[in-house]
Design an enzyme around this catalytic site. Structure first.
Site, PDB file in Angstrom:
ATOM      1  N   GLU A  35       0.734  -1.145  -0.068  1.00 13.32           N
ATOM      2  CA  GLU A  35       0.131  -0.205   0.151  1.00 13.32           C
ATOM      3  C   GLU A  35       0.746   1.375  -0.006  1.00 13.32           C
ATOM      4  O   GLU A  35       0.384   2.494  -0.733  1.00 13.32           O
ATOM      5  CB  GLU A  35      -0.926   0.010   1.299  1.00 13.32           C
ATOM      6  CG  GLU A  35      -2.232  -1.179   1.175  1.00 13.32           C
ATOM      7  CD  GLU A  35      -2.653  -0.834   2.092  1.00 13.32           C
ATOM      8  OE1 GLU A  35      -3.742  -0.792   3.037  1.00 13.32           O
ATOM      9  OE2 GLU A  35      -1.821  -1.749   3.334  1.00 13.32           O
ATOM     10  N   LYS A 116      24.022   5.515  26.067  1.00  8.93           N
ATOM     11  CA  LYS A 116      24.480   6.980  25.360  1.00  8.93           C
ATOM     12  C   LYS A 116      25.223   5.602  23.693  1.00  8.93           C
ATOM     13  O   LYS A 116      26.139   4.733  23.839  1.00  8.93           O
ATOM     14  CB  LYS A 116      25.726   6.404  25.810  1.00  8.93           C
ATOM     15  CG  LYS A 116      27.022   7.815  25.241  1.00  8.93           C
ATOM     16  CD  LYS A 116      28.278   7.883  25.648  1.00  8.93           C
ATOM     17  CE  LYS A 116      29.118   8.801  25.078  1.00  8.93           C
ATOM     18  NZ  LYS A 116      29.130   8.553  23.666  1.00  8.93           N
ATOM     19  N   LYS A 315      30.386   5.232  31.644  1.00 11.72           N
ATOM     20  CA  LYS A 315      30.897   4.694  30.518  1.00 11.72           C
ATOM     21  C   LYS A 315      31.269   3.085  31.380  1.00 11.72           C
ATOM     22  O   LYS A 315      31.305   2.557  31.979  1.00 11.72           O
ATOM     23  CB  LYS A 315      31.771   4.289  29.805  1.00 11.72           C
ATOM     24  CG  LYS A 315      32.118   5.881  29.092  1.00 11.72           C
ATOM     25  CD  LYS A 315      32.011   5.954  27.965  1.00 11.72           C
ATOM     26  CE  LYS A 315      32.482   6.657  27.146  1.00 11.72           C
ATOM     27  NZ  LYS A 315      33.334   7.342  25.962  1.00 11.72           N
ATOM     28  N   CYS A 412      43.785 -35.971  12.446  1.00 11.74           N
ATOM     29  CA  CYS A 412      43.849 -37.101  12.011  1.00 11.74           C
ATOM     30  C   CYS A 412      44.565 -37.324  10.699  1.00 11.74           C
ATOM     31  O   CYS A 412      44.671 -37.746  10.456  1.00 11.74           O
ATOM     32  CB  CYS A 412      42.295 -37.469  11.458  1.00 11.74           C
ATOM     33  SG  CYS A 412      41.292 -36.464  10.321  1.00 11.74           S
ATOM     34  N   CYS A 427      39.074 -30.244   7.314  1.00  8.38           N
ATOM     35  CA  CYS A 427      39.173 -32.053   6.841  1.00  8.38           C
ATOM     36  C   CYS A 427      38.913 -32.685   6.157  1.00  8.38           C
ATOM     37  O   CYS A 427      37.408 -32.572   6.334  1.00  8.38           O
ATOM     38  CB  CYS A 427      39.564 -32.351   8.387  1.00  8.38           C
ATOM     39  SG  CYS A 427      40.190 -33.960   8.686  1.00  8.38           S
TER      40      CYS A 427
END
Ligand code: I6G
Length: 673
Positions: A35, A116, A315, A412, A427
């Site tokens: 719309e 902040k 902070k 392996c 691997c």
């Protein structure tokens, strides 16, 4: 005639502007995208027919400016100051003491507190209610003119709404990039082999400083205002919170988390609340800001050097730290992917000791030019694995060594392959690789999969290393005698583990599918599959093409699912698991689920279940769980400290359930089916 056209254009613009505001600022659209598109196209067509009536603040004019060669300088009418920082509660108490002394009062003060934003401070100039200019903060005195770029942000109004429009006003705030937009942008950049941004702030700054506004427009930046600068007009403000209310009425986005507190102790509570919410916020923040609310008191407090005495930025503890990479290892994942992991000199990051950081993949290592012994900046964000943000090249030691991708699997020793078009190295050992088998078993036993309580990583390592098990199906052959002999597992724990393994046999179809560890099949895909396939047999026979029409399934996912069920080994393991007695109740198809076609939105914190669990419960009943409220939402579940979604729901008259009502609702839905 001309007046009639002008009037039609004006009404159309106003209508589009209002829908833009509802969608982008309030996150509460009143009309569908289709719309909206019709309205927008209508305006474009009419403006094309009558270009002489196009206005600068028309919604069609957000992206239109041609790329420039450089940014012009822009001097701020009132300097954009900086904020004094506080890193501890002591700093905050010292601030409170200072302002009380300066104001010569013992009374508690009212503060306006806000998160902040970790964004980019900007100044917007409106003349007679029209967007006129935008500038970056720069050095606080002179910034860069980014008028054409900031204009592309849908949340920045081009024309102010409502009454009391001032003759001239500077509105100040921060442009930011949401976490999701940032991740999507970096993902795209990575796929295209382009530079990725280190964090959303850099991405926002980089996007605003594009010479071509067309690029800025594509970056989906957002904006929150925090105050005003120069001002000429009738309205008189008494407090910071009043300013924000007025900015909201004029159509600016104001952070819904902003609140007033009535003592410094309440400010510290606000800090803790926001710190807890931080993970779930859609954007990055790096602390909170406290401002003395009363503008008269603000004026009396004045400024020191280039910061107002009435404000403080408290902070959060640093989420980034500097350390050294001592070694790099390659970890083998469930699907054989080798992930480079940096072993770090341990360092405290925001209260947590970090000694490992992911390097993601070889492309990332090359792009960031990371070497062993480099001094690096690492970042920890919530429960995500810490990562290396960048290398401090100036501090690179002579012995710094390039990182090479292994040619053999470190576990392996099979060959390592690099799939074309993928950043990962893998691997090739498949099931002979014990690392891959261990990871597959860990995944199978995990909480969201078969939920085998007590089957921890150390036990799985022992079981695989001593060849007591090879596949997940072998778990169901384990005996008390075997388990009791394992290290760390006494008689009682062995018994408990055995019982947990037995208990896991009664499961659900979606858990079982997820537990199989099919690539690309996470929990929600597993659930979706069970809502479309009522039996495992039916699913195993599904062709790639027949999977494609399912929600969120593309060629990659459908191929992975189909290929998984074609593998002889996988067929054997599944067969053995079923023979051992793993079973579940036949799931209901989506069309039989009671909440199909119902959309829910969760906001705030629920005390008796996590959001994740609530989502799971709803999805298992066929509901869709969405992240934002719109007219398509049927219910909003509001826990404690709900966000703007609750107010949006109220505006749209959407049914709201508190936690108690939600639990009752679920109980009723379950019992009635
Ligand atoms: O409320 C604010 C948020 C962020 C600020 C602010 C800020 O700088 C990025 N800077 C000032 C100077 C003030 N409020 C007053």
């Amino acid at each position: 005639m001309n007046n009639k056209i002008k009037k039609t254009l004006g009404e159309l613009r106003e209508k589009i502007q209002e829908h833009n505001y509802l969608y982008h600022v309030l996150d509460a659209p009143h009309i569908s995208d289709a719309e909206y598109d019709i309205l927008f196209k209508k305006l474009v067509a009419l403006e094309n027919q009558y270009p002489e009536y196009i206005t600068a603040d028309s919604p069609t004019q957000r992206i239109g400016a041609t790329p420039s060669k450089e940014f012009k300088e822009s001097k701020h009418r009132i300097p954009m100051l900086s904020l004094e920082n506080a890193f501890s509660e002591d700093d905050v108490f010292a601030f409170n003491k200072r302002i009380h002394e300066k104001l010569q009062t013992n009374k508690q003060l009212t503060f306006c507190c806000e998160p902040k934003m970790d964004g980019l401070a900007i100044n917007l100039l409106y003349i007679d209610g029209h967007y006129t200019q935008a500038a970056t903060r720069g050095d606080g005195i002179v910034g860069e003119d980014i008028t054409a770029n900031a204009k592309t942000l849908q949340t920045i109004p081009l024309k102010l709404k409502n009454k009391d429009i001032p003759k001239v006003i500077e509105v100040r705030g921060e442009i930011y990039m949401s976490k999701k937009t940032f991740h999507d942008l970096n993902k795209q950049a990575e796929q295209a082999g382009e530079k990725v941004f280190a964090n959303p702030r850099n991405a926002a700054a980089g996007s605003v400083r594009q010479l071509d506004p067309g690029i800025t427009a594509k970056r989906k930046l957002s904006f929150f205002c925090y105050g005003i600068g120069y001002y000429e007009g009738e309205a008189v403000f008494h407090s910071q919170s009043e300013i924000l209310q007025q900015l909201k009425r004029w159509g600016f986005p104001v952070n819904p988390e902003i609140t007033t507190t009535h003592s410094i102790e309440e400010c510290l509570q606000f800090f803790e609340t926001i710190k807890k919410k931080r993970e779930n916020l859609a954007y990055e923040i790096d602390g909170v800001v406290y401002k003395v609310d009363d503008l008269h008191l603000q004026k009396s407090l004045g400024f020191i050097s280039r910061a107002p005495r009435f404000a403080l930025a408290h902070k959060f503890p640093a989420q980034e730290q500097i350390t050294v990479i001592e070694e790099v290892d390659f970890q083998v994942g469930r699907t054989g992917t080798l992930t480079p992991v940096a072993r770090l000199k341990p360092v405290n990051v925001g209260g947590v000791i970090v000694s490992n950081a992911t390097l993601h993949n070889m492309d990332e290592i090359e792009r960031k030019d990371i070497r062993i012994h480099d001094v690096v900046i690492i970042r920890r964000a919530g429960d995500v694995i810490p990562e290396v943000v960048s290398v401090i090249k100036e501090e690179r030691p002579k012995e710094a060594k390039k990182i090479k991708a292994p040619i053999h699997c470190p576990v392996c020793h099979s060959d390592v392959t690099r799939v074309q078009g993928e950043a990962a190295v893998r691997c090739s050992g498949g099931l002979i690789c014990s690392a891959q088998r261990k990871e597959a078993i860990k995944h199978f036993a995990s909480r969201k999969a078969m939920d085998i309580d007590g089957l921890g990583d150390k036990i799985i390592d022992q079981l695989v290393n001593t060849k007591l098990i090879h596949t997940v199906a072998d778990l169901y052959d384990l005996t008390h005698e075997v388990l009791a002999k394992l290290e760390r597992l006494g008689d009682k724990s062995a018994q408990n583990l055995l019982e947990a393994i037995q208990k896991s046999k009664k499961t659900t179809f979606e858990r079982f599918l997820y537990a199989l560890g099919i690539r690309e099949v996470g929990e929600s895909t597993a659930l979706m599959l069970t809502q479309h396939f009522s039996s495992l047999e039916e699913l195993t026979k599904a062709s790639t093409e027949s999977l494609l029409p399912l929600p969120d399934v593309g060629p990659v996912v459908s191929t992975q699912i189909h290929t998984f069920f074609q593998q002889k080994h996988n067929k054997e393991v599944i067969e053995k698991l079923l023979k051992k007695g793993i079973h579940w109740e036949k799931p209901k198809k989506l069309s039989q689920l009671p909440l199909q076609n119902k959309t829910f939105v969760l906001t705030g914190t629920l005390s008796s279940l996590s959001r994740e669990k609530a989502t799971q419960v709803l999805q298992s009943l066929g509901a869709k769980v969405s992240g934002s409220v719109s007219q398509k939402t049927h219910y909003v579940i509001a826990g404690s400290e709900p966000g703007s979604k609750l107010s949006n729901a109220k505006k749209l008259n959407i049914k709201i359930l508190d936690e108690k009502q939600f639990l009752e609702f679920i109980k009723n839905v379950k019992t009635s089916t």
